[in-house]
Scaffold this active site. Structure first.
Site, PDB file in Angstrom:
ATOM      1  CG  HIS A  15      -1.809   0.896   1.545  1.00 37.94           C
ATOM      2  ND1 HIS A  15      -2.486   1.107   2.150  1.00 37.94           N
ATOM      3  CD2 HIS A  15      -2.343   2.200   0.633  1.00 37.94           C
ATOM      4  CE1 HIS A  15      -3.366   2.338   2.251  1.00 37.94           C
ATOM      5  NE2 HIS A  15      -3.561   3.218   1.348  1.00 37.94           N
ATOM      6  CG  HIS A  17      -1.372   6.354  -2.966  1.00 45.00           C
ATOM      7  ND1 HIS A  17      -3.081   5.955  -3.334  1.00 45.00           N
ATOM      8  CD2 HIS A  17      -1.852   5.455  -0.871  1.00 45.00           C
ATOM      9  CE1 HIS A  17      -3.274   5.947  -2.457  1.00 45.00           C
ATOM     10  NE2 HIS A  17      -2.949   5.252  -1.462  1.00 45.00           N
ATOM     11  CG  HIS A 195      -7.772   3.468  -0.144  1.00 47.94           C
ATOM     12  ND1 HIS A 195      -6.816   3.124  -1.184  1.00 47.94           N
ATOM     13  CD2 HIS A 195      -6.855   4.487   0.349  1.00 47.94           C
ATOM     14  CE1 HIS A 195      -5.942   3.148  -0.778  1.00 47.94           C
ATOM     15  NE2 HIS A 195      -5.538   3.855  -0.112  1.00 47.94           N
ATOM     16  CD  GLU A 198      -7.328   6.251   3.993  1.00 52.54           C
ATOM     17  OE1 GLU A 198      -7.926   6.773   3.089  1.00 52.54           O
ATOM     18  OE2 GLU A 198      -6.257   7.485   4.814  1.00 52.54           O
ATOM     19  CG  ASP A 276      -1.698   5.345   2.995  1.00 50.43           C
ATOM     20  OD1 ASP A 276      -2.089   5.456   1.758  1.00 50.43           O
ATOM     21  OD2 ASP A 276      -2.298   6.358   3.312  1.00 50.43           O
ATOM     22  CG  ASP A 277       0.055   8.926   0.326  1.00 46.73           C
ATOM     23  OD1 ASP A 277       0.142   9.071  -1.213  1.00 46.73           O
ATOM     24  OD2 ASP A 277      -0.649   8.780   1.151  1.00 46.73           O
TER      25      ASP A 277
HETATM   26  N1  ADE Z   1      -4.697   9.392  -2.464  1.00 50.55           N
HETATM   27  C1  ADE Z   1      -3.810   9.321  -1.442  1.00 50.55           C
HETATM   28  N2  ADE Z   1      -3.306   8.868  -0.475  1.00 50.55           N
HETATM   29  C2  ADE Z   1      -5.069   8.279   0.246  1.00 50.55           C
HETATM   30  C3  ADE Z   1      -5.492   7.625   1.192  1.00 50.55           C
HETATM   31  N3  ADE Z   1      -4.878   7.826   2.600  1.00 50.55           N
HETATM   32  N4  ADE Z   1      -6.696   7.662   1.126  1.00 50.55           N
HETATM   33  C4  ADE Z   1      -7.696   7.737   0.501  1.00 50.55           C
HETATM   34  N5  ADE Z   1      -6.389   8.072  -0.576  1.00 50.55           N
HETATM   35  C5  ADE Z   1      -5.968   8.218  -0.940  1.00 50.55           C
HETATM   36 ZN    ZN Z   2      -3.762   4.784   0.352  1.00 50.71          ZN
END
Ligand code: ADE
Ligand code: ZN
Length: 316
Positions: A15, A17, A195, A198, A276-277
């Site tokens: 996971h 992006h 997703h 969350e 994630d990011d």
């Molecule tokens: N796009 C990038 N990160 C995300 C996240 N944590 N939740 C939903 N969309 C995303």
């Molecule tokens: Zn994500």
């Protein structure tokens, strides 16, 4: 406590992006290279801006950050930099998300995106032996019709993708909105992800399973409040790709000592740890393990189980 040995073991990242691995310094470099004006002009300004109360506040900056990506080389540089960094954390497999619609909207073609991403995957495999795969995600704040049209174009690159995902603003955009898209993707034998849970309610997780038929749930923090759902996810061996530092930054959990990962693991759920990011949330995959292990006082057995889960749950 010294968990560094187990945390350094070979692992999969499931996971991530790619656009969320765009570091502020690279945003500044690409803005200059492509002659694009952006709102922030120094690392200090980025650091000040990267404070989020919720998912939407983050997404607004995430879409702004990626607007510097224009050329095939930009997509190569982004992906190669992430794979280089992941290799340092002993990631051997990474199943990487990207958001085609967010680039198409700005006039970047699928051909430019896919060539840059794919060239970086081939180069990183040659240089580090790391295995990279691609999963385009669809933006749930856009219409299903838009997703269907992009999906159609993506099928020209069917051999370069392993599945599809669903991301962006969760609240108000339930999984059912994308039922036809997921039915089409299933016919193409693509893996299915969304997703869910969350920021959204448990009903979105149920719907991702029952209406979309997903193979994996991205995040799934809300699941812990529903015993029947925990049982379903454990029995059907649905993997959760959880992201502790993301959850803390977006205030899904107040702090990591309240993170749901280990309680779910103890309910026999296949939990995995991911970044994630990472450029926005303060750390790559190993940092997620380190901070979770510290906050929850994890045992080596628990860390090894999380790592082992990542390797059994990977699609490739
Ligand atoms: N796009 C990038 N990160 C995300 C996240 N944590 N939740 C939903 N969309 C995303
Ligand atoms: Zn994500």
């Amino acid at each position: 406590m010294n968990h560094l040995n187990s945390i350094n073991n070979p692992k999969a990242e499931l996971h991530i992006h790619l656009e969320g691995s765009l570091e502020p310094q690279m945003i500044l470099n690409l803005a200059k290279r492509n002659n694009i004006q952006i709102k922030y002009s120094s690392l200090a300004e980025f650091a000040k801006a990267y404070q989020f109360k919720n998912l939407q506040e983050f997404l607004d900056l995430y879409y702004l950050g990626m607007s510097v990506l224009k050329t095939e080389n930009d997509y190569f540089d982004l992906t190669y930099a992430y794979l280089t960094r992941a290799h340092q954390d002993n990631v051997t497999h990474s199943e990487m998300f990207f958001d085609p619609q967010a680039h198409l909207e700005r006039g970047v073609s699928l051909d430019i995106m896919m060539s840059g991403l794919w060239r970086a995957i081939v180069q990183a495999k040659a240089d580090y032996g790391i295995n990279g795969s691609l999963i385009p995600c669809f933006l749930r704040h856009l219409s299903e019709n838009n997703a269907l049209s992009v999906f159609d174009d993506l099928m020209n690159y069917r051999d370069k993708i392993i599945g599809i995902g669903l991301d962006s603003s969760e609240l108000g955009n339930p999984p059912a909105k994308f039922k036809n898209l997921f039915n089409l993707a299933r016919k193409e034998q693509l893996k299915l992800l969304a997703h869910a849970g969350e920021e959204g309610p448990v009903s979105y997780v149920w719907d991702a399973l029952d209406i979309l038929g997903v193979d994996r749930i991205d995040h799934g923090n809300a699941i812990l409040s529903d015993q029947a759902l925990i049982k379903r996810i454990a029995t059907d061996k649905i993997t959760l790709t959880m992201c502790p530092l993301s959850n803390r930054c977006l205030q899904v959990v107040p702090d990591l000592s309240k993170h749901q990962a280990i309680e779910l693991l103890n309910h026999d759920v296949c939990v995995t740890i991911n970044s994630d990011d990472p450029a926005y949330f303060g750390g790559y995959i190993n940092q997620n393990y380190v901070e979770l292990a510290t906050a929850l006082n994890l045992t080596d057995a628990e860390i090894n189980k999380l790592i082992e889960n990542s390797l059994t749950a990977k699609f490739v």
